[in-house]
Design a protein around this motif. Sequence first.
Motif, mmCIF file in Angstrom:
data_model
loop_
_atom_site.group_PDB
_atom_site.id
_atom_site.type_symbol
_atom_site.label_atom_id
_atom_site.label_comp_id
_atom_site.label_asym_id
_atom_site.label_seq_id
_atom_site.Cartn_x
_atom_site.Cartn_y
_atom_site.Cartn_z
ATOM 1 N N TYR A 44 0.832 -1.207 0.000
ATOM 2 C CA TYR A 44 0.000 0.000 0.000
ATOM 3 C C TYR A 44 0.862 1.250 0.000
ATOM 4 C CZ TYR A 44 -4.101 -2.870 0.596
ATOM 5 O OH TYR A 44 -5.109 -3.791 0.383
ATOM 6 N N LEU A 45 2.004 1.185 0.651
ATOM 7 C CA LEU A 45 2.941 2.298 0.605
ATOM 8 C C LEU A 45 3.494 2.461 -0.813
ATOM 9 C CD1 LEU A 45 4.715 4.473 1.861
ATOM 10 C CD2 LEU A 45 6.246 2.665 2.672
ATOM 11 N N ARG A 46 3.835 1.367 -1.478
ATOM 12 C CA ARG A 46 4.357 1.431 -2.843
ATOM 13 C C ARG A 46 3.313 1.983 -3.811
ATOM 14 N NH1 ARG A 46 6.043 -4.063 -1.347
ATOM 15 N NH2 ARG A 46 8.202 -3.955 -0.575
ATOM 16 N N LEU A 47 2.056 1.576 -3.655
ATOM 17 C CA LEU A 47 0.990 2.103 -4.513
ATOM 18 C C LEU A 47 0.863 3.612 -4.357
ATOM 19 C CD1 LEU A 47 -1.857 -0.535 -4.067
ATOM 20 C CD2 LEU A 47 -0.794 0.109 -6.234
ATOM 21 N N ALA A 48 0.902 4.081 -3.121
ATOM 22 C CA ALA A 48 0.781 5.519 -2.874
ATOM 23 C C ALA A 48 1.963 6.269 -3.474
ATOM 24 C CB ALA A 48 0.687 5.779 -1.371
ATOM 25 N N GLU A 49 3.157 5.732 -3.327
ATOM 26 C CA GLU A 49 4.332 6.417 -3.865
ATOM 27 C C GLU A 49 4.308 6.433 -5.391
ATOM 28 O OE1 GLU A 49 7.807 6.094 -0.579
ATOM 29 O OE2 GLU A 49 7.488 4.288 -1.794
ATOM 30 N N ALA A 50 3.795 5.364 -6.008
ATOM 31 C CA ALA A 50 3.680 5.349 -7.467
ATOM 32 C C ALA A 50 2.692 6.397 -7.947
ATOM 33 C CB ALA A 50 3.251 3.958 -7.933
ATOM 34 N N CYS A 52 1.759 9.355 -6.059
ATOM 35 C CA CYS A 52 1.981 10.745 -5.652
ATOM 36 C C CYS A 52 3.443 11.090 -5.385
ATOM 37 C CB CYS A 52 1.159 11.061 -4.403
ATOM 38 S SG CYS A 52 1.669 10.119 -2.942
ATOM 39 N N GLY A 53 4.338 10.130 -5.504
ATOM 40 C CA GLY A 53 5.746 10.412 -5.277
ATOM 41 C C GLY A 53 6.237 9.862 -3.953
ATOM 42 N N PRO A 54 7.544 9.963 -3.704
ATOM 43 C CA PRO A 54 8.151 9.354 -2.508
ATOM 44 C C PRO A 54 7.541 9.884 -1.214
ATOM 45 C CG PRO A 54 9.843 10.047 -4.066
ATOM 46 C CD PRO A 54 8.550 10.617 -4.561
ATOM 47 N N ILE A 55 7.393 8.978 -0.235
ATOM 48 C CA ILE A 55 6.930 9.326 1.107
ATOM 49 C C ILE A 55 8.073 9.034 2.071
ATOM 50 C CG2 ILE A 55 5.253 8.844 2.926
ATOM 51 C CD1 ILE A 55 3.299 7.966 0.723
ATOM 52 N N GLU A 56 8.476 10.043 2.803
ATOM 53 C CA GLU A 56 9.561 9.880 3.764
ATOM 54 C C GLU A 56 9.175 8.859 4.834
ATOM 55 O OE1 GLU A 56 11.760 12.602 7.198
ATOM 56 O OE2 GLU A 56 10.322 13.508 5.807
ATOM 57 N N TYR A 289 -5.316 4.686 1.031
ATOM 58 C CA TYR A 289 -5.924 4.251 -0.220
ATOM 59 C C TYR A 289 -5.345 4.918 -1.464
ATOM 60 C CZ TYR A 289 -9.559 2.575 2.985
ATOM 61 O OH TYR A 289 -10.244 1.957 3.996
ATOM 62 N N GLU A 290 -4.363 5.794 -1.320
ATOM 63 C CA GLU A 290 -3.810 6.486 -2.485
ATOM 64 C C GLU A 290 -3.269 5.483 -3.498
ATOM 65 O OE1 GLU A 290 -1.343 10.093 -1.594
ATOM 66 O OE2 GLU A 290 -1.742 9.447 0.455
ATOM 67 N N GLY A 291 -3.592 5.714 -4.749
ATOM 68 C CA GLY A 291 -3.105 4.848 -5.809
ATOM 69 C C GLY A 291 -3.995 3.672 -6.104
ATOM 70 N N PRO A 325 -12.578 21.495 4.796
ATOM 71 C CA PRO A 325 -12.226 20.449 3.830
ATOM 72 C C PRO A 325 -10.718 20.199 3.803
ATOM 73 C CG PRO A 325 -13.677 22.100 2.843
ATOM 74 C CD PRO A 325 -13.166 22.671 4.139
ATOM 75 N N LEU A 326 -10.352 18.933 3.651
ATOM 76 C CA LEU A 326 -8.958 18.532 3.567
ATOM 77 C C LEU A 326 -8.811 17.430 2.517
ATOM 78 C CD1 LEU A 326 -8.098 18.278 7.383
ATOM 79 C CD2 LEU A 326 -7.376 20.103 5.832
ATOM 80 N N ARG A 327 -7.557 17.219 2.103
ATOM 81 C CA ARG A 327 -7.271 16.142 1.155
ATOM 82 C C ARG A 327 -6.097 15.321 1.660
ATOM 83 N NH1 ARG A 327 -4.518 16.302 -4.879
ATOM 84 N NH2 ARG A 327 -4.799 14.079 -5.299
ATOM 85 N N MET A 328 -6.217 13.993 1.542
ATOM 86 C CA MET A 328 -5.141 13.081 1.923
ATOM 87 C C MET A 328 -4.205 12.894 0.737
ATOM 88 S SD MET A 328 -4.354 11.384 4.687
ATOM 89 C CE MET A 328 -3.522 9.939 5.343
ATOM 90 N N ARG A 329 -2.936 13.235 0.916
ATOM 91 C CA ARG A 329 -1.934 13.047 -0.135
ATOM 92 C C ARG A 329 -0.598 12.731 0.523
ATOM 93 N NH1 ARG A 329 1.615 16.006 -3.533
ATOM 94 N NH2 ARG A 329 1.612 15.177 -5.668
ATOM 95 N N ARG A 330 0.066 11.704 0.021
ATOM 96 C CA ARG A 330 1.296 11.206 0.631
ATOM 97 C C ARG A 330 1.085 10.870 2.109
ATOM 98 N NH1 ARG A 330 5.892 15.094 -2.264
ATOM 99 N NH2 ARG A 330 5.617 14.221 -4.354
ATOM 100 N N PHE A 331 -0.089 10.289 2.365
ATOM 101 C CA PHE A 331 -0.452 9.872 3.721
ATOM 102 C C PHE A 331 -0.437 11.055 4.688
ATOM 103 C CE2 PHE A 331 1.116 5.185 3.163
ATOM 104 C CZ PHE A 331 0.138 4.992 2.207
ATOM 105 N N ARG A 332 -0.812 12.231 4.220
ATOM 106 C CA ARG A 332 -0.801 13.428 5.056
ATOM 107 C C ARG A 332 -1.946 14.339 4.653
ATOM 108 N NH1 ARG A 332 2.172 18.613 5.716
ATOM 109 N NH2 ARG A 332 2.806 18.726 7.923
ATOM 110 N N LEU A 333 -2.624 14.920 5.637
ATOM 111 C CA LEU A 333 -3.755 15.800 5.360
ATOM 112 C C LEU A 333 -3.272 17.207 5.039
ATOM 113 C CD1 LEU A 333 -6.138 14.568 8.178
ATOM 114 C CD2 LEU A 333 -6.546 14.352 5.719
ATOM 115 N N GLY A 334 -3.799 17.742 3.942
ATOM 116 C CA GLY A 334 -3.493 19.107 3.547
ATOM 117 C C GLY A 334 -4.741 19.778 3.008
ATOM 118 N N TYR A 335 -4.636 21.063 2.724
ATOM 119 C CA TYR A 335 -5.769 21.777 2.158
ATOM 120 C C TYR A 335 -5.925 21.385 0.683
ATOM 121 C CZ TYR A 335 -5.341 24.647 6.361
ATOM 122 O OH TYR A 335 -5.258 25.074 7.664
ATOM 123 N N PRO A 336 -7.153 21.215 0.214
ATOM 124 C CA PRO A 336 -7.358 20.836 -1.194
ATOM 125 C C PRO A 336 -7.099 22.010 -2.130
ATOM 126 C CG PRO A 336 -9.472 21.208 -0.122
ATOM 127 C CD PRO A 336 -8.428 21.338 0.954
#
Length: 372
Positions: A44-50, A52-56, A289-291, A325-336
Amino acid sequence: MAHRDTITLFLCGDIMTGRGIDQILPHPARPDLHEPYVHSALDYLRLAEAHCGPIERPVGFAYVWGMALDELVRVDPDARIVNLETAVTRCEDWDDKGINYRMNPANVGVLTAARLDCCVLANNHVLDWGRCGLEETLSTLRGAGLRAAGAGMDSGQASKPAEIPLAGGGRVLTFAYALPSSGVPGWWAARADRPGMNFLPALDDAALGRVRADVRASRRPEDFVVVSLHWGGNFDFDIPDAQRGFAHALIDEVGTDVVHGHSSHHVKGIEVYRNRPIFYGCGDFLNDYEGIEGIGATFRDDLTCMYFPVMRRDGGGLATCKLTPLRMRRFRLGYPDETDFEWLRETLRRECARFGVGVDEGDGHRLSLRWS
């Protein structure tokens, strides 16, 4: 936030800190999974990185909350209530149900980082790792100073509310229940001699009577009552008549102040009935669930909201209700971004309109409810 006339709550939907998210935290559990197609949480980590990019990794415990922490500082709610849809355990007694979520207890700091007051446990994943896993979840939360509702070492404990004291007197009492419509098996129910969760077999008069008895046994005149319900499927904007009727009865016959619904992986409509808010589905809040392509992307399970109902202390019900409202990206919540914000705003406007509730845009891309 101590106010003389009102209290402010923070509510959100499902907090899933297991699987891929657990793997980026300081103390990941064994990644072994027992799913039909995925056998390692690292996938699931690999799917997300594919996607949205690398996750530290490892990240600090505050990382996944992102901008949500800024919003919590800004609003400073009196009580913070979430649905924790993850077992917190090292137990290996997994339940063969297809999907199993767990987080290493050593990562409990991810929950305390948001200064949560109550973790609702009445849902379809807290017993994924058996009753051994539930016992460790309860003890880990207790050791971290976190209140739990909706599960316990027996039926008496599972039915008791989480009690959150309020400055100026009174408490927020959170009662939590799980329904079979959300995928909870009946044998997960707590009994007098068995750990489990607070389970309602159906939305009927018997269930209403149980909730009424639970509330009457604990409520004092200055208390606020939140009834938290894990009900319904993952992807569907429809609000069944049974859910709406039960929510109304909770307000009419039990005296519930806030109905906190969850299970849907996306935001659903909000009703204000007799000046009490009913959140039919608060959506996912934290997930991995990213990716993952499919229906989740169609319903935008990466978009979520922080719900801030402000309740009058004089018993007058809802004073205001604002949403961030927020958006989950790279397993982190940010503003959309603008496009995602517009999608979420228009979706909420459409779904709330059926209940006569308007959704207005405020400063900083925040939303507020309007009702008559």
